[in-house]
Design a protein around this motif. Structure first.
Motif, PDB file in Angstrom:
ATOM      1  N   TYR A  41     -44.802  14.101 -24.309  1.00 13.95           N
ATOM      2  CA  TYR A  41     -44.506  12.566 -24.435  1.00 13.95           C
ATOM      3  C   TYR A  41     -43.596  12.683 -23.121  1.00 13.95           C
ATOM      4  O   TYR A  41     -43.142  11.314 -22.965  1.00 13.95           O
ATOM      5  CB  TYR A  41     -43.758  12.178 -25.633  1.00 13.95           C
ATOM      6  N   GLY A  42     -43.618  13.366 -22.350  1.00 12.67           N
ATOM      7  CA  GLY A  42     -42.616  13.342 -20.961  1.00 12.67           C
ATOM      8  C   GLY A  42     -41.179  13.670 -21.208  1.00 12.67           C
ATOM      9  O   GLY A  42     -40.703  13.088 -20.447  1.00 12.67           O
ATOM     10  N   GLY A  63     -42.253   9.839 -20.140  1.00 11.29           N
ATOM     11  CA  GLY A  63     -41.075   9.402 -20.641  1.00 11.29           C
ATOM     12  C   GLY A  63     -39.834  10.032 -19.868  1.00 11.29           C
ATOM     13  O   GLY A  63     -40.019  10.213 -18.566  1.00 11.29           O
ATOM     14  N   TYR A  64     -38.818  10.199 -20.422  1.00  8.65           N
ATOM     15  CA  TYR A  64     -37.555  10.385 -19.956  1.00  8.65           C
ATOM     16  C   TYR A  64     -37.137  11.871 -20.029  1.00  8.65           C
ATOM     17  O   TYR A  64     -37.075  12.119 -21.410  1.00  8.65           O
ATOM     18  CB  TYR A  64     -36.504   9.470 -19.995  1.00  8.65           C
ATOM     19  N   ASN A  65     -36.898  12.757 -19.337  1.00  2.78           N
ATOM     20  CA  ASN A  65     -36.703  14.263 -19.411  1.00  2.78           C
ATOM     21  C   ASN A  65     -35.295  14.700 -19.355  1.00  2.78           C
ATOM     22  O   ASN A  65     -34.966  15.752 -19.269  1.00  2.78           O
ATOM     23  CB  ASN A  65     -37.625  15.154 -18.749  1.00  2.78           C
ATOM     24  N   LEU A  66     -34.345  13.672 -19.404  1.00  3.07           N
ATOM     25  CA  LEU A  66     -33.067  13.877 -19.192  1.00  3.07           C
ATOM     26  C   LEU A  66     -32.354  13.890 -17.885  1.00  3.07           C
ATOM     27  O   LEU A  66     -31.262  14.150 -17.411  1.00  3.07           O
ATOM     28  CB  LEU A  66     -32.464  15.005 -20.129  1.00  3.07           C
ATOM     29  N   LEU A  67     -33.542  13.924 -16.929  1.00  4.26           N
ATOM     30  CA  LEU A  67     -33.124  14.155 -15.416  1.00  4.26           C
ATOM     31  C   LEU A  67     -33.913  12.922 -14.689  1.00  4.26           C
ATOM     32  O   LEU A  67     -33.373  12.072 -13.998  1.00  4.26           O
ATOM     33  CB  LEU A  67     -33.661  15.431 -14.986  1.00  4.26           C
ATOM     34  N   GLU A  68     -35.196  12.699 -15.231  1.00  5.85           N
ATOM     35  CA  GLU A  68     -36.022  11.695 -14.339  1.00  5.85           C
ATOM     36  C   GLU A  68     -37.291  11.506 -15.237  1.00  5.85           C
ATOM     37  O   GLU A  68     -37.354  11.919 -16.147  1.00  5.85           O
ATOM     38  CB  GLU A  68     -36.488  12.163 -13.045  1.00  5.85           C
ATOM     39  N   ALA A  69     -38.118  10.820 -14.655  1.00  2.53           N
ATOM     40  CA  ALA A  69     -39.506  10.560 -15.436  1.00  2.53           C
ATOM     41  C   ALA A  69     -40.199  11.771 -15.404  1.00  2.53           C
ATOM     42  O   ALA A  69     -40.369  12.490 -14.330  1.00  2.53           O
ATOM     43  CB  ALA A  69     -40.282   9.361 -14.788  1.00  2.53           C
ATOM     44  N   GLY A  70     -40.695  12.092 -16.565  1.00  2.00           N
ATOM     45  CA  GLY A  70     -41.770  13.199 -16.748  1.00  2.00           C
ATOM     46  C   GLY A  70     -43.156  12.691 -17.466  1.00  2.00           C
ATOM     47  O   GLY A  70     -43.129  11.739 -17.951  1.00  2.00           O
ATOM     48  N   PHE A  71     -44.090  13.335 -16.971  1.00  3.47           N
ATOM     49  CA  PHE A  71     -45.440  12.897 -17.414  1.00  3.47           C
ATOM     50  C   PHE A  71     -46.415  14.041 -17.564  1.00  3.47           C
ATOM     51  O   PHE A  71     -46.161  15.160 -16.913  1.00  3.47           O
ATOM     52  CB  PHE A  71     -46.016  11.884 -16.612  1.00  3.47           C
ATOM     53  N   ASN A  72     -47.414  13.937 -18.396  1.00  2.00           N
ATOM     54  CA  ASN A  72     -48.325  14.812 -18.883  1.00  2.00           C
ATOM     55  C   ASN A  72     -49.724  14.094 -19.043  1.00  2.00           C
ATOM     56  O   ASN A  72     -49.776  13.069 -19.445  1.00  2.00           O
ATOM     57  CB  ASN A  72     -48.064  15.830 -19.831  1.00  2.00           C
ATOM     58  N   ALA A  97     -40.751  21.799 -17.348  1.00  2.00           N
ATOM     59  CA  ALA A  97     -39.471  22.455 -17.411  1.00  2.00           C
ATOM     60  C   ALA A  97     -38.531  21.396 -16.748  1.00  2.00           C
ATOM     61  O   ALA A  97     -38.959  20.788 -15.944  1.00  2.00           O
ATOM     62  CB  ALA A  97     -39.729  23.845 -17.142  1.00  2.00           C
ATOM     63  N   VAL A  98     -37.179  21.578 -17.038  1.00  2.00           N
ATOM     64  CA  VAL A  98     -36.254  21.068 -16.327  1.00  2.00           C
ATOM     65  C   VAL A  98     -34.913  21.893 -16.233  1.00  2.00           C
ATOM     66  O   VAL A  98     -34.652  22.614 -17.328  1.00  2.00           O
ATOM     67  CB  VAL A  98     -36.059  19.455 -16.915  1.00  2.00           C
ATOM     68  N   ILE A  99     -34.258  21.925 -15.220  1.00  2.00           N
ATOM     69  CA  ILE A  99     -33.031  22.293 -15.070  1.00  2.00           C
ATOM     70  C   ILE A  99     -32.104  21.238 -14.631  1.00  2.00           C
ATOM     71  O   ILE A  99     -32.269  20.456 -13.779  1.00  2.00           O
ATOM     72  CB  ILE A  99     -32.905  23.515 -14.018  1.00  2.00           C
ATOM     73  N   SER A 108     -30.410  20.386  -9.779  1.00  2.00           N
ATOM     74  CA  SER A 108     -31.048  19.985 -11.036  1.00  2.00           C
ATOM     75  C   SER A 108     -32.635  19.551 -10.438  1.00  2.00           C
ATOM     76  O   SER A 108     -32.934  18.977  -9.231  1.00  2.00           O
ATOM     77  CB  SER A 108     -30.475  18.677 -11.693  1.00  2.00           C
ATOM     78  N   GLN A 109     -33.623  20.050 -11.423  1.00  2.10           N
ATOM     79  CA  GLN A 109     -34.929  19.706 -10.813  1.00  2.10           C
ATOM     80  C   GLN A 109     -35.951  19.757 -11.956  1.00  2.10           C
ATOM     81  O   GLN A 109     -35.747  20.177 -12.908  1.00  2.10           O
ATOM     82  CB  GLN A 109     -35.300  20.782  -9.702  1.00  2.10           C
ATOM     83  N   THR A 110     -36.897  18.997 -11.921  1.00  4.09           N
ATOM     84  CA  THR A 110     -38.033  18.943 -12.887  1.00  4.09           C
ATOM     85  C   THR A 110     -39.166  19.802 -12.178  1.00  4.09           C
ATOM     86  O   THR A 110     -39.549  19.649 -11.031  1.00  4.09           O
ATOM     87  CB  THR A 110     -38.449  17.561 -13.274  1.00  4.09           C
ATOM     88  N   TYR A 111     -39.990  20.561 -13.132  1.00  2.81           N
ATOM     89  CA  TYR A 111     -40.972  21.474 -12.871  1.00  2.81           C
ATOM     90  C   TYR A 111     -42.304  20.911 -13.372  1.00  2.81           C
ATOM     91  O   TYR A 111     -42.262  20.616 -14.535  1.00  2.81           O
ATOM     92  CB  TYR A 111     -40.463  22.661 -12.859  1.00  2.81           C
ATOM     93  N   TYR A 112     -43.305  21.211 -12.781  1.00  2.00           N
ATOM     94  CA  TYR A 112     -44.643  20.897 -13.080  1.00  2.00           C
ATOM     95  C   TYR A 112     -45.315  22.158 -13.359  1.00  2.00           C
ATOM     96  O   TYR A 112     -45.119  23.160 -12.463  1.00  2.00           O
ATOM     97  CB  TYR A 112     -45.129  19.840 -12.343  1.00  2.00           C
ATOM     98  N   GLY A 113     -46.643  22.103 -14.278  1.00  4.77           N
ATOM     99  CA  GLY A 113     -47.416  23.058 -14.337  1.00  4.77           C
ATOM    100  C   GLY A 113     -48.172  22.960 -15.755  1.00  4.77           C
ATOM    101  O   GLY A 113     -48.136  21.947 -16.482  1.00  4.77           O
ATOM    102  N   PRO A 114     -49.067  24.143 -16.055  1.00  5.71           N
ATOM    103  CA  PRO A 114     -49.935  23.745 -17.258  1.00  5.71           C
ATOM    104  C   PRO A 114     -49.127  24.332 -18.473  1.00  5.71           C
ATOM    105  O   PRO A 114     -48.355  25.061 -18.389  1.00  5.71           O
ATOM    106  CB  PRO A 114     -51.051  24.806 -16.931  1.00  5.71           C
ATOM    107  N   SER A 115     -49.647  23.905 -19.488  1.00  8.92           N
ATOM    108  CA  SER A 115     -49.199  24.110 -20.768  1.00  8.92           C
ATOM    109  C   SER A 115     -50.354  24.084 -21.822  1.00  8.92           C
ATOM    110  O   SER A 115     -51.319  23.373 -21.620  1.00  8.92           O
ATOM    111  CB  SER A 115     -48.022  23.132 -21.445  1.00  8.92           C
TER     112      SER A 115
END
Length: 184
Positions: A41-42, A63-72, A97-99, A108-115
């Motif tokens: 749900y991002g 959605g919002y991942n507590l840092l920025e917009a996240g998507f899948n 993932a997010v730090i 702080s950063q959002t990370y992208y990859g497969p799941s």
């Protein structure tokens, strides 16, 4: 996010969708939208799901991942689509993932990859099968960049107030039917 990977995933899902329509015309295509929490749900957001045939669904979440917009964006194999509890296996690409480092947003950063994920669609009533709860366990394949950044923060005593992601993730949402055309 790496644009060539996103474009390749998008076209692969488009091709799968067209193959499904060519092979199974007895099933009415369905679209639904869900709101929920989790990687698919991002973060905290919404997920649009398209079910071209009984055993396959494709989705995109933002959605919002507590840092920025996240998507899948992803695809799911639905194992028992006629059951009131339908198990499924998914593969997706996008935010996983997010730090968040308090008071030092440059780290702080959002990370992208497969799941990959295993989940259940829990349909509430036989006559309203299009609406359902969705729960799943997500197994993200985290990037080396994420692991290196987390190791750096963990080993550095100057960073005491940060948040990383768990090695597995859970997701929950509720979906509503929004469109179901007849396939000819």
């Amino acid at each position: 996010m790496k644009k060539p990977i996103f474009i390749a995933v998008f076209f692969a899902l488009f091709a799968i969708n067209n193959l499904c329509y060519a092979q199974d015309t007895s099933f009415s295509s369905k679209f639904n939208i869900g709101t929920g929490l989790g990687i698919d749900y991002g973060g905290a957001g919404a997920r649009l799901t398209h079910i071209p045939v009984k055993y396959l669904s494709m989705f995109i979440g933002i959605g919002y991942n507590l840092l920025e917009a996240g998507f899948n964006i992803g695809v799911s194999y639905r194992m028992k689509p006629d059951s009131s509890v339908c198990p499924y296996a998914s593969f997706m690409y996008g935010y996983n993932a997010v730090i968040i480092v308090t008071n030092l947003s440059s780290y702080s950063q959002t990370y992208y990859g497969p799941s990959a994920a295993l989940g259940l669609e829990i349909h509430s009533q036989k006559r309203r099968r299009a609406n359902y709860f969705n729960i799943e366990v997500v197994f993200p394949f985290r990037s080396k960049e994420y692991r290196d950044d987390l190791d750096y923060l963990t080993s550095n005593p100057d960073f005491t107030n940060y948040t990383g992601s768990f090695s597995i993730s859970f997701s929950i949402g509720y979906h509503f039917k929004i469109f179901s055309p007849d396939v000819k």
